[in-house]
Write an enzyme that holds these catalytic residues in place. Structure first.
Site, PDB file in Angstrom:
ATOM      1  N   ARG A 123     -12.103 -29.330  -5.916  1.00 39.03           N
ATOM      2  CA  ARG A 123     -12.653 -31.008  -5.766  1.00 39.03           C
ATOM      3  C   ARG A 123     -14.035 -30.811  -6.003  1.00 39.03           C
ATOM      4  O   ARG A 123     -14.616 -30.197  -5.896  1.00 39.03           O
ATOM      5  CB  ARG A 123     -12.572 -31.523  -4.634  1.00 39.03           C
ATOM      6  CG  ARG A 123     -10.521 -31.273  -4.049  1.00 39.03           C
ATOM      7  CD  ARG A 123     -10.544 -32.147  -3.005  1.00 39.03           C
ATOM      8  NE  ARG A 123     -11.114 -31.247  -1.586  1.00 39.03           N
ATOM      9  CZ  ARG A 123     -12.146 -31.556  -0.902  1.00 39.03           C
ATOM     10  NH1 ARG A 123     -12.753 -32.616  -1.641  1.00 39.03           N
ATOM     11  NH2 ARG A 123     -12.703 -30.757   0.263  1.00 39.03           N
TER      12      ARG A 123
ATOM     13  N   LYS B 218      -5.809 -35.164  -3.090  1.00 39.11           N
ATOM     14  CA  LYS B 218      -5.952 -36.153  -2.434  1.00 39.11           C
ATOM     15  C   LYS B 218      -6.887 -37.863  -2.748  1.00 39.11           C
ATOM     16  O   LYS B 218      -7.352 -38.232  -1.545  1.00 39.11           O
ATOM     17  CB  LYS B 218      -7.724 -35.530  -2.734  1.00 39.11           C
ATOM     18  CG  LYS B 218      -6.834 -33.788  -1.666  1.00 39.11           C
ATOM     19  CD  LYS B 218      -6.865 -33.768  -0.543  1.00 39.11           C
ATOM     20  CE  LYS B 218      -6.844 -32.426   0.103  1.00 39.11           C
ATOM     21  NZ  LYS B 218      -5.980 -32.245   1.251  1.00 39.11           N
TER      22      LYS B 218
ATOM     23  N   HIS C  55      -5.047 -35.805   8.483  1.00 32.95           N
ATOM     24  CA  HIS C  55      -4.843 -34.357   7.859  1.00 32.95           C
ATOM     25  C   HIS C  55      -4.608 -32.691   8.201  1.00 32.95           C
ATOM     26  O   HIS C  55      -5.127 -32.955   9.137  1.00 32.95           O
ATOM     27  CB  HIS C  55      -6.740 -34.598   6.964  1.00 32.95           C
ATOM     28  CG  HIS C  55      -6.871 -32.825   6.111  1.00 32.95           C
ATOM     29  ND1 HIS C  55      -7.862 -32.327   5.690  1.00 32.95           N
ATOM     30  CD2 HIS C  55      -5.534 -32.621   5.658  1.00 32.95           C
ATOM     31  CE1 HIS C  55      -7.868 -31.199   4.957  1.00 32.95           C
ATOM     32  NE2 HIS C  55      -6.127 -31.355   5.188  1.00 32.95           N
TER      33      HIS C  55
ATOM     34  N   SER D  62      -8.614 -26.880   4.432  1.00 25.13           N
ATOM     35  CA  SER D  62      -8.512 -25.906   3.641  1.00 25.13           C
ATOM     36  C   SER D  62      -8.955 -24.551   4.416  1.00 25.13           C
ATOM     37  O   SER D  62     -10.232 -24.052   4.183  1.00 25.13           O
ATOM     38  CB  SER D  62      -8.402 -26.162   2.259  1.00 25.13           C
ATOM     39  OG  SER D  62      -8.388 -27.569   1.842  1.00 25.13           O
TER      40      SER D  62
ATOM     41  N   LYS E  41      -3.677 -24.011   8.258  1.00 20.03           N
ATOM     42  CA  LYS E  41      -2.477 -25.638   8.700  1.00 20.03           C
ATOM     43  C   LYS E  41      -0.989 -25.151   7.834  1.00 20.03           C
ATOM     44  O   LYS E  41      -0.193 -25.333   8.318  1.00 20.03           O
ATOM     45  CB  LYS E  41      -2.984 -26.974   7.855  1.00 20.03           C
ATOM     46  CG  LYS E  41      -3.745 -26.956   9.089  1.00 20.03           C
ATOM     47  CD  LYS E  41      -3.635 -28.751   8.048  1.00 20.03           C
ATOM     48  CE  LYS E  41      -4.201 -29.223   6.934  1.00 20.03           C
ATOM     49  NZ  LYS E  41      -4.602 -28.422   5.048  1.00 20.03           N
ATOM     50  N   THR E  42      -1.086 -24.933   6.685  1.00 18.46           N
ATOM     51  CA  THR E  42      -0.003 -24.150   6.240  1.00 18.46           C
ATOM     52  C   THR E  42       0.810 -23.402   6.129  1.00 18.46           C
ATOM     53  O   THR E  42       2.104 -23.359   6.643  1.00 18.46           O
ATOM     54  CB  THR E  42      -0.070 -24.432   4.256  1.00 18.46           C
ATOM     55  OG1 THR E  42      -0.836 -25.602   3.506  1.00 18.46           O
ATOM     56  CG2 THR E  42       0.818 -23.563   3.116  1.00 18.46           C
TER      57      THR E  42
ATOM     58  N   ASP F 234       0.306 -31.114   4.952  1.00 17.76           N
ATOM     59  CA  ASP F 234      -0.820 -30.858   4.864  1.00 17.76           C
ATOM     60  C   ASP F 234      -1.079 -32.302   5.297  1.00 17.76           C
ATOM     61  O   ASP F 234      -2.317 -32.998   5.953  1.00 17.76           O
ATOM     62  CB  ASP F 234      -1.180 -31.214   3.239  1.00 17.76           C
ATOM     63  CG  ASP F 234      -3.144 -31.099   2.688  1.00 17.76           C
ATOM     64  OD1 ASP F 234      -3.445 -30.630   3.772  1.00 17.76           O
ATOM     65  OD2 ASP F 234      -3.407 -31.896   1.613  1.00 17.76           O
TER      66      ASP F 234
ATOM     67  N   ARG G 109      -4.275 -22.130  -5.852  1.00 12.34           N
ATOM     68  CA  ARG G 109      -2.769 -22.711  -5.752  1.00 12.34           C
ATOM     69  C   ARG G 109      -1.466 -22.357  -6.074  1.00 12.34           C
ATOM     70  O   ARG G 109      -1.440 -22.254  -7.614  1.00 12.34           O
ATOM     71  CB  ARG G 109      -3.801 -23.942  -5.400  1.00 12.34           C
ATOM     72  CG  ARG G 109      -4.940 -24.211  -4.481  1.00 12.34           C
ATOM     73  CD  ARG G 109      -4.550 -24.691  -3.578  1.00 12.34           C
ATOM     74  NE  ARG G 109      -6.244 -24.437  -2.545  1.00 12.34           N
ATOM     75  CZ  ARG G 109      -5.437 -25.158  -1.525  1.00 12.34           C
ATOM     76  NH1 ARG G 109      -4.663 -25.583  -0.537  1.00 12.34           N
ATOM     77  NH2 ARG G 109      -6.834 -25.542  -0.891  1.00 12.34           N
TER      78      ARG G 109
END
Length: 541
Positions: free
Chosen positions: A61, A203, A222, A240, A244-245, A259, A325
């Site tokens: 980003r 996002k 988030h 990130s 989490k994933t 997410d 990704r």
């Protein structure tokens, strides 16, 4: 190519005059978009089926190039500052004019009509206009895909125009560089230019919902979320790279999403219909469910290195990006929720990748401590998730997602506290970062340890453990957990140099206290008292 054309065209949806001779491809399904992307040389198919693309210099980003239009509607509702930079209406008007002119000049456009939000009563209709077929597939994989009957009368609430070929003019458009991400809540328009990184679209929708939902009483988060065999929902906050994933993709639990979610009176619901997982050094052993999607047609892989002749993937090669990704529909995960939603949560987990090696692998939090750590949002930015970050760097990201939270953090914090109190939620802090020393000295927390501790927390057995009070942070840390080496439960015990641990812990405590000063006047005394305090630890005799 099959077209599913809505009654509301591009011009009507934008609310502006738009004259274009472009061939517009409406709501193409994955096979048609893959075919178009390959034909247009936007990407290549790997041997097992996924579409492999490169994003060029923007592999994460562009946080400094993101702006929100500051006007009467947003002046007092947006938390202006480092995360939410202002663009004045005149600059946005010029940017919009130039974007529409660039859009009109395109020969081909790809459009998807999608939902942000899986709970029908709390969703937003989003139209996404792309110049790249692979971007259109990216966002189709990522958001909630309407049923065909819902497309005919689709009228967008908001429109995203993503033109990587557009080059912004800082003097004319009031931005920083040729790259720009600009949001106008008044125009109901999001403009993305000068970057091919697909995550900017994702996002932008998250930020949109984070602005729209709090006034309705819905808590935007988030986080990832899943459901246990007994119907118990768990939510996992974290930036990130914190896991989490990985941790939510558990074969024994049903995945709600990886997410971004909302917490309403009746449900935890996914904002999305897909997942956006890190691919670098992914393995079938550690993350089998996610690894399997790298062999699926319809998956889009960003910046994954591929052998040109054999078309085989090298997930360990960071040549193109540390932040490689994969984006894929959530139903590619075998045990995903059909409706992308579940009951209100039983457990809440805050994930932190502690680069200082001070945090224990798991700790239990009181509601006040949970509020404190939610507003603090301590973690380490992981290499590649933002431009310029090349190694883990200790940071505080409010609400575990400051760049995506347009409103003041107290809005989200108070909503969270109300939800915890109403539901009697168990709150846990989990360190997926370093143990045995800080970054560069210690090593990353073993994922098997993290999973074992999480399983004990989620099945309720950890509540029966013996706990000690952490001398610095005041939260409760288990002394022993079956199947886990007790030494790793005490971070100080894992350090060879105990004095170095004490000094590092004191340094981190100071950082917490300094960071939280900005929120002190917005919280009650109980939350203020949840702040860490350095306590001298004596060496055993």
């Amino acid at each position: 190519m099959s077209q599913r054309v809505p009654a509301i065209g591009l011009a009507e949806g934008l609310g502006h005059d738009l004259h274009t001779n472009a061939q517009v491809h409406w709501n193409l399904v994955a096979p048609a978009l893959v075919e178009a992307a390959v034909a247009r040389e936007e990407g290549k198919l790997a041997a097992d089926g996924p579409l492999v693309v490169e994003t060029g210099p923007h592999t994460g980003r562009s946080v400094k190039d993101r702006f929100i239009v500051r006007n009467a509607a947003t002046e007092s509702t947006v938390w202006w500052g480092k995360s939410n930079q202002a663009m004045d209406p005149a600059h946005f008007a010029a940017l919009k004019t130039d974007f529409l002119a660039a859009l009109s000049a395109k020969e081909t456009l790809f459009v998807q009509d999608l939902f942000g939000g899986s709970q029908p009563s709390h969703r937003v209709k989003v139209r996404v206009i792309n110049e790249f077929a692979w971007h259109n597939l990216f966002i189709r994989n990522m958001l909630v895909r309407p049923e065909e009957r819902e497309l005919a009368g689709f009228r967008p609430d908001y429109t995203i125009i993503d033109l990587p070929s557009f080059r912004a003019d800082p003097a004319r458009h009031g931005c920083r560089s040729e790259t720009v991400i600009a949001v106008s809540f008044t125009d109901r328009l999001i403009l993305i230019g000068g970057t091919r990184y697909g995550g900017e679209m994702k996002k932008s929708v998250f930020s949109l919902l984070n602005y729209l939902l709090p006034p309705t009483g819905v808590m935007p988060m988030h986080c990832s979320a899943n459901i246990g065999p007994k119907g118990d929902t768990a939510i996992f906050f974290g930036l990130s790279g914190t896991g989490k994933t990985t941790l939510s993709a558990d074969a024994t639990r049903t995945l709600i999403g990886d997410d971004e979610h909302g917490w309403s009176d009746t449900a935890v619901f996914n904002f999305e219909g897909g997942c956006y997982a890190k691919m670098i050094r992914l393995s079938a052993e550690a993350e089998p469910e996610i690894f399997a999607v790298t062999k699926r047609f319809g998956t889009v892989l960003e910046n994954v290195v591929m052998n040109a002749e054999a078309r085989t993937l090298d997930l360990d090669d960071p040549t193109l990006a540390e932040n490689s990704r994969g984006v894929y529909p959530i139903n590619f995960i075998p045990n995903a929720s059909r409706d992308n939603l579940g009951p209100v949560p039983t457990n809440m987990i805050f994930l932190t990748a502690d680069a200082y090696g001070v945090m224990p692998p798991i700790a239990k939090l009181t509601p006040d401590q949970a509020m404190y750590h939610f507003l603090s949002g301590y973690t380490a930015r992981v290499a590649g998730t933002e431009i310029g970050v090349v190694e883990p760097d200790a940071t505080f990201s409010t609400c575990f997602g400051a760049p995506f939270m347009p409103r003041h953090p107290s809005v989200y914090g108070n909503l969270l506290k109300e939800r915890i109190a109403a539901g009697g939620v168990d709150c846990w802090l989990v360190n997926t970062g370093w143990t045995g020393g800080k970054y560069g000295v210690g090593h990353r927390m073993p994922i098997k340890v993290t999973r074992a501790l999480l399983n004990a927390a989620l099945d309720g057995s950890l509540n029966a453990a013996e706990f000690r009070t952490d001398p610095n942070f005041g939260f409760q840390v288990p002394v022993a957990v079956q199947g886990v080496d007790s030494t790793i439960l005490d971070p100080r015990a894992t350090w060879f140099d105990k004095q170095a641990y004490d000094a590092t812990a004191a340094e981190l405590v100071d950082k917490f206290v300094d960071n939280f000063a900005q929120f002190a006047e917005h919280v009650d005394e109980g939350v203020r008292q949840a702040a860490p305090k350095v306590t001298k630890v004596s060496e055993p005799a």
